[in-house]
Scaffold this active site. Structure first.
Site, PDB file in Angstrom:
ATOM      1  N   ASN A  45       0.851  -1.200   0.000  1.00 51.88           N
ATOM      2  CA  ASN A  45       0.000   0.000   0.000  1.00 51.88           C
ATOM      3  C   ASN A  45       0.876   1.236   0.000  1.00 51.88           C
ATOM      4  O   ASN A  45       1.944   1.265   0.611  1.00 51.88           O
ATOM      5  CB  ASN A  45      -0.902   0.046   1.234  1.00 51.88           C
ATOM      6  CG  ASN A  45      -1.898   1.189   1.137  1.00 51.88           C
ATOM      7  OD1 ASN A  45      -2.800   1.146   0.295  1.00 51.88           O
ATOM      8  ND2 ASN A  45      -1.726   2.237   1.927  1.00 51.88           N
ATOM      9  N   TYR A  58      -0.125  10.150   4.005  1.00 46.04           N
ATOM     10  CA  TYR A  58      -0.534  10.507   5.367  1.00 46.04           C
ATOM     11  C   TYR A  58       0.483  11.499   5.908  1.00 46.04           C
ATOM     12  O   TYR A  58       1.682  11.283   5.735  1.00 46.04           O
ATOM     13  CB  TYR A  58      -0.523   9.283   6.299  1.00 46.04           C
ATOM     14  CG  TYR A  58      -1.070   8.002   5.695  1.00 46.04           C
ATOM     15  CD1 TYR A  58      -2.384   7.926   5.227  1.00 46.04           C
ATOM     16  CD2 TYR A  58      -0.276   6.864   5.609  1.00 46.04           C
ATOM     17  CE1 TYR A  58      -2.880   6.741   4.696  1.00 46.04           C
ATOM     18  CE2 TYR A  58      -0.769   5.681   5.077  1.00 46.04           C
ATOM     19  CZ  TYR A  58      -2.066   5.624   4.619  1.00 46.04           C
ATOM     20  OH  TYR A  58      -2.541   4.459   4.085  1.00 46.04           O
ATOM     21  N   ARG A  59       0.025  12.530   6.588  1.00 42.03           N
ATOM     22  CA  ARG A  59       1.011  13.459   7.159  1.00 42.03           C
ATOM     23  C   ARG A  59       1.803  12.760   8.256  1.00 42.03           C
ATOM     24  O   ARG A  59       1.294  11.826   8.910  1.00 42.03           O
ATOM     25  CB  ARG A  59       0.317  14.691   7.708  1.00 42.03           C
ATOM     26  CG  ARG A  59      -0.387  14.429   9.008  1.00 42.03           C
ATOM     27  CD  ARG A  59      -0.685  15.708   9.750  1.00 42.03           C
ATOM     28  NE  ARG A  59      -1.203  15.442  11.064  1.00 42.03           N
ATOM     29  CZ  ARG A  59      -2.496  15.511  11.392  1.00 42.03           C
ATOM     30  NH1 ARG A  59      -3.406  15.848  10.497  1.00 42.03           N
ATOM     31  NH2 ARG A  59      -2.887  15.255  12.626  1.00 42.03           N
ATOM     32  N   TRP A 107      -1.695   7.898  10.199  1.00 41.78           N
ATOM     33  CA  TRP A 107      -2.657   7.212   9.332  1.00 41.78           C
ATOM     34  C   TRP A 107      -3.937   7.030  10.132  1.00 41.78           C
ATOM     35  O   TRP A 107      -3.955   6.509  11.228  1.00 41.78           O
ATOM     36  CB  TRP A 107      -2.126   5.899   8.769  1.00 41.78           C
ATOM     37  CG  TRP A 107      -1.437   4.959   9.707  1.00 41.78           C
ATOM     38  CD1 TRP A 107      -1.804   4.620  10.980  1.00 41.78           C
ATOM     39  CD2 TRP A 107      -0.242   4.235   9.414  1.00 41.78           C
ATOM     40  NE1 TRP A 107      -0.918   3.720  11.489  1.00 41.78           N
ATOM     41  CE2 TRP A 107       0.045   3.457  10.556  1.00 41.78           C
ATOM     42  CE3 TRP A 107       0.594   4.127   8.301  1.00 41.78           C
ATOM     43  CZ2 TRP A 107       1.157   2.626  10.622  1.00 41.78           C
ATOM     44  CZ3 TRP A 107       1.685   3.286   8.367  1.00 41.78           C
ATOM     45  CH2 TRP A 107       1.952   2.560   9.508  1.00 41.78           C
ATOM     46  N   GLU A 135      -0.865   0.717  -5.341  1.00 40.44           N
ATOM     47  CA  GLU A 135      -0.883   2.065  -5.931  1.00 40.44           C
ATOM     48  C   GLU A 135       0.179   2.222  -7.028  1.00 40.44           C
ATOM     49  O   GLU A 135       0.003   3.009  -7.956  1.00 40.44           O
ATOM     50  CB  GLU A 135      -0.654   3.135  -4.858  1.00 40.44           C
ATOM     51  CG  GLU A 135      -1.893   3.525  -4.071  1.00 40.44           C
ATOM     52  CD  GLU A 135      -2.286   2.552  -2.984  1.00 40.44           C
ATOM     53  OE1 GLU A 135      -1.570   1.536  -2.792  1.00 40.44           O
ATOM     54  OE2 GLU A 135      -3.318   2.779  -2.318  1.00 40.44           O
ATOM     55  N   ASP A 167      -5.419  21.684   9.690  1.00 38.51           N
ATOM     56  CA  ASP A 167      -5.765  20.630   8.723  1.00 38.51           C
ATOM     57  C   ASP A 167      -6.540  21.146   7.513  1.00 38.51           C
ATOM     58  O   ASP A 167      -6.885  22.315   7.444  1.00 38.51           O
ATOM     59  CB  ASP A 167      -6.562  19.529   9.446  1.00 38.51           C
ATOM     60  CG  ASP A 167      -6.064  18.156   9.066  1.00 38.51           C
ATOM     61  OD1 ASP A 167      -5.906  17.912   7.851  1.00 38.51           O
ATOM     62  OD2 ASP A 167      -5.836  17.335   9.962  1.00 38.51           O
TER      63      ASP A 167
HETATM   64  C1  LIG Z   1      -2.310  16.458   1.173  1.00 35.54           C
HETATM   65  C2  LIG Z   1      -3.007  15.281   1.783  1.00 35.54           C
HETATM   66  C3  LIG Z   1      -2.787  14.942   3.103  1.00 35.54           C
HETATM   67  C4  LIG Z   1      -3.418  13.844   3.671  1.00 35.54           C
HETATM   68  N1  LIG Z   1      -3.170  13.526   4.983  1.00 35.54           N
HETATM   69  C5  LIG Z   1      -3.720  12.417   5.513  1.00 35.54           C
HETATM   70  C6  LIG Z   1      -3.387  12.029   6.846  1.00 35.54           C
HETATM   71  O1  LIG Z   1      -2.643  12.690   7.548  1.00 35.54           O
HETATM   72  N2  LIG Z   1      -3.929  10.868   7.319  1.00 35.54           N
HETATM   73  C7  LIG Z   1      -4.768  10.104   6.564  1.00 35.54           C
HETATM   74  O2  LIG Z   1      -5.199   9.056   7.042  1.00 35.54           O
HETATM   75  N3  LIG Z   1      -5.128  10.461   5.308  1.00 35.54           N
HETATM   76  C8  LIG Z   1      -4.602  11.598   4.771  1.00 35.54           C
HETATM   77  N4  LIG Z   1      -4.918  11.969   3.498  1.00 35.54           N
HETATM   78  C9  LIG Z   1      -5.928  11.192   2.749  1.00 35.54           C
HETATM   79  C10 LIG Z   1      -5.339   9.919   2.204  1.00 35.54           C
HETATM   80  O3  LIG Z   1      -4.190  10.165   1.440  1.00 35.54           O
HETATM   81  C11 LIG Z   1      -6.379   9.215   1.328  1.00 35.54           C
HETATM   82  O4  LIG Z   1      -7.505   8.920   2.102  1.00 35.54           O
HETATM   83  C12 LIG Z   1      -5.861   7.951   0.673  1.00 35.54           C
HETATM   84  O5  LIG Z   1      -6.866   7.413  -0.137  1.00 35.54           O
HETATM   85  C13 LIG Z   1      -5.446   6.944   1.694  1.00 35.54           C
HETATM   86  O6  LIG Z   1      -4.952   5.810   1.033  1.00 35.54           O
HETATM   87  P1  LIG Z   1      -5.177   4.349   1.616  1.00 35.54           P
HETATM   88  O7  LIG Z   1      -6.618   4.026   1.341  1.00 35.54           O
HETATM   89  O8  LIG Z   1      -4.231   3.535   0.823  1.00 35.54           O
HETATM   90  O9  LIG Z   1      -4.877   4.369   3.062  1.00 35.54           O
HETATM   91  C14 LIG Z   1      -4.305  13.073   2.902  1.00 35.54           C
HETATM   92  C15 LIG Z   1      -4.529  13.407   1.564  1.00 35.54           C
HETATM   93  C16 LIG Z   1      -3.900  14.504   1.009  1.00 35.54           C
HETATM   94  C17 LIG Z   1      -4.153  14.848  -0.437  1.00 35.54           C
END
Ligand SMILES: Cc1cc2nc3c(=O)[nH]c(=O)nc-3n(C[C@H](O)[C@H](O)[C@H](O)COP(=O)(O)O)c2cc1C
Length: 498
Positions: free
Chosen positions: A179, A183-184, A197, A243, A293
């Site tokens: 995956n 995530y920040r 996450w 991805e 945020d």
């Molecule tokens: C700039 C940006 C910052 C993000 N920060 C977070 C974060 O801190 N934590 C989180 O869980 N998702 C965050 N997201 C959303 C995830 O990237 C998004 O939900 C993604 O689909 C997660 O992928 P996954 O399904 O493989 O976990 C962020 C998205 C963007 C565009």
């Protein structure tokens, strides 16, 4: 043939060629100053230019050798450039074609399906041999010092410095599927990070599985590299899809990977900076946040896993550090989310075929508001669509869904609200339900669990109990319009907004 850039330097050069890059040569502090400049830029019409800060000043007052790139994806044109397309509809068109799996007639018809099916398997990630670009410099153990990388503190009330545009790479221990998530990540020391996450995301699910097994979890944070891969980390793909395979499909070229130097994962060979390490699920969680945020509010501090960094690898001491800024919308993330909106439309239609279009306006910050237009064929269908969406992946977190008829252009939020507000009888046309809500929702009664509202703004049918006459929308007839079009230039009506 692919036009998608292979790495960040190529992406920045391509942005410069189209005149959408501003190089900032003055020294600018990573502490708040870059964010203030980026915020003003991101609020410009159309998203403003991308910025390359050539002389970042670190939190300790020293100059960083790494330039900082920000707002790379922050316009429609640059979003398309990152994926090597002229329009996002090119990608949704390719996906729609893939989904159209009806078996064609005859031998030649069947044969014509082959290239289409080959599209899916043509671009899996490839392992590159030799030293990859991202490992030209390798720092391990005590040589790792995260304070030398220009991580930003973006808002005054933030808990510290954050990595904001990463690809966080983990592996599902059961199925072996990789995956990549955006995530920040909060910097908490020279070799420690806190991984934000959220519980609904795939990285968090991998971590729970590793905790159940009682094993340490390898984690890689890749920064930079090819822009399609970076975008893919933000895309809500089902956990079973890697991805990097999706990024390969988007850019029509495999993503090249290399083995990490200190953990059992692969890293994008062309990344700019890579942080390798592990999370020990047996360790206590650490306090992460607060963070200004993308809701436009601070998310409060909470407990998240600590990541130990075992190696930092990079292309060079001048490798670009990519960042983004989130905060009161609109910001750069609107364009990343908008790409997802367009690209995922054919996939949504596969399971909810009456959907004609949908749109998440920037002020709805993705999960707060989704307009959906449907081809209504039977009574109650708007409610069927709402519940279907609340049962789909991250769409399940949508707080307010507004369902409209197919003749409404939901990509124009003013039009969508105008029609919806005319069409509803509030008590009759709203429904409330419960379910998981976004972790960032500060208003829900419970953390990550709350209520959602569906608004049926479609035209009501007699079978739905509406027996009054329903009026038509006002539209001028075509003949009159044509006559006035011809007359218009001679009327001398000019008006500039005061
Ligand atoms: C700039 C940006 C910052 C993000 N920060 C977070 C974060 O801190 N934590 C989180 O869980 N998702 C965050 N997201 C959303 C995830 O990237 C998004 O939900 C993604 O689909 C997660 O992928 P996954 O399904 O493989 O976990 C962020 C998205 C963007 C565009």
């Amino acid at each position: 043939m692919s036009n998608a850039p292979d790495d960040l330097a190529e992406f920045v050069a391509a942005i410069e060629r189209i005149g959408e890059l501003v190089r900032i040569t003055q020294p600018v502090r990573t502490h708040l100053e870059m964010a203030e400049i980026a915020d003003r830029v991101m609020k410009l019409p159309g998203g403003g230019p991308a910025l390359l800060f050539e002389h970042p000043i670190l939190a300790n007052g020293q100059r960083s050798t790494h330039p900082v790139a920000i707002n790379l994806y922050g316009s429609m044109r640059r979003m398309c450039l990152s994926l090597g397309v002229a329009s996002l509809d090119e990608i949704s068109g390719r996906i729609a074609e893939l989904m159209d799996l009806k078996v064609p007639e005859g031998f030649f018809g069947k044969l014509s399906m082959l290239p289409r099916l080959a599209e899916v398997v043509k671009f899996p990630p490839k392992l590159r041999s030799g030293t990859p670009a991202c490992q030209k410099i390798v720092l391990k153990g005590d040589d790792v010092d995260l304070d030398t990388i220009p991580f930003l503190q973006t808002w005054p009330g933030d808990g510290g410095r954050y990595i904001t545009l990463p690809m966080v790479i983990t592996k599902d221990p059961k199925r072996g599927v990789r995956n990549v998530g955006m995530y920040r990540v909060q910097v908490q020391g020279k070799r420690e990070l806190a991984m934000h996450w959220q519980r609904h995301k795939t990285g968090a699910a991998h971590w729970r599985e590793m905790a159940e097994r009682g094993e340490k979890m390898p984690v890689v944070i890749a920064l930079g590299g090819d822009p399609a891969s970076i975008y893919s980390g933000s895309a809500p793909l089902p956990p079973a899809i890697d991805e990097f395979l999706f990024a390969g499909f988007l850019r029509r070229k495999p993503v090249e990977l290399a083995k990490a130097v200190t953990c059992d994962l692969e890293v994008p060979a062309d990344a700019d900076i890579v942080l390798e390490g592990y999370i020990d699920p047996a360790e206590a969680l650490v306090s992460e946040g607060p963070f200004g945020d993308h809701t436009g509010f601070y998310s409060l501090a909470d407990f998240y896993p600590r990541m130990h960094v075992t190696a930092v690898t990079m292309r060079s001491r001048e490798a670009i550090y990519p960042a983004t800024l989130v905060g009161p919308p609109p910001m750069e993330d609107f364009y990343l989310g908008h790409a997802t909106e367009r690209v995922f439309l054919p996939l949504l239609k596969l399971t909810v075929p009456e959907i004609v279009d949908y749109h998440m306006p920037s002020y709805g910050i993705f999960h707060n508001l989704v307009f959906v237009s449907i081809d209504k064929q039977y009574p109650g269908q708007a409610y069927k669509v709402m519940h279907a969406l609340w049962g789909q992946g991250l769409m399940s977190l949508a707080k307010v869904l507004v369902i409209l008829d197919k003749d409404v252009n939901v990509r124009n939020a003013d039009e969508a609200w105008w029609v919806a507000l005319n069409n509803i009888d509030p008590e009759r046309d709203t429904t409330f339900t419960k379910g998981p809500v976004d972790v960032l929702d500060h208003a829900s009664q419970h953390f990550s669990f709350g209520t959602k509202m569906g608004i049926d703004a479609t035209r009501k049918w007699p079978e739905e109990g509406f027996t009054r006459e329903w009026p038509d929308r006002i539209v001028m007839d075509a003949d009159t319009k044509a006559r006035i079009d011809a007359l218009w230039p001679s009327l001398g009506i000019t008006w500039k907004a005061p």
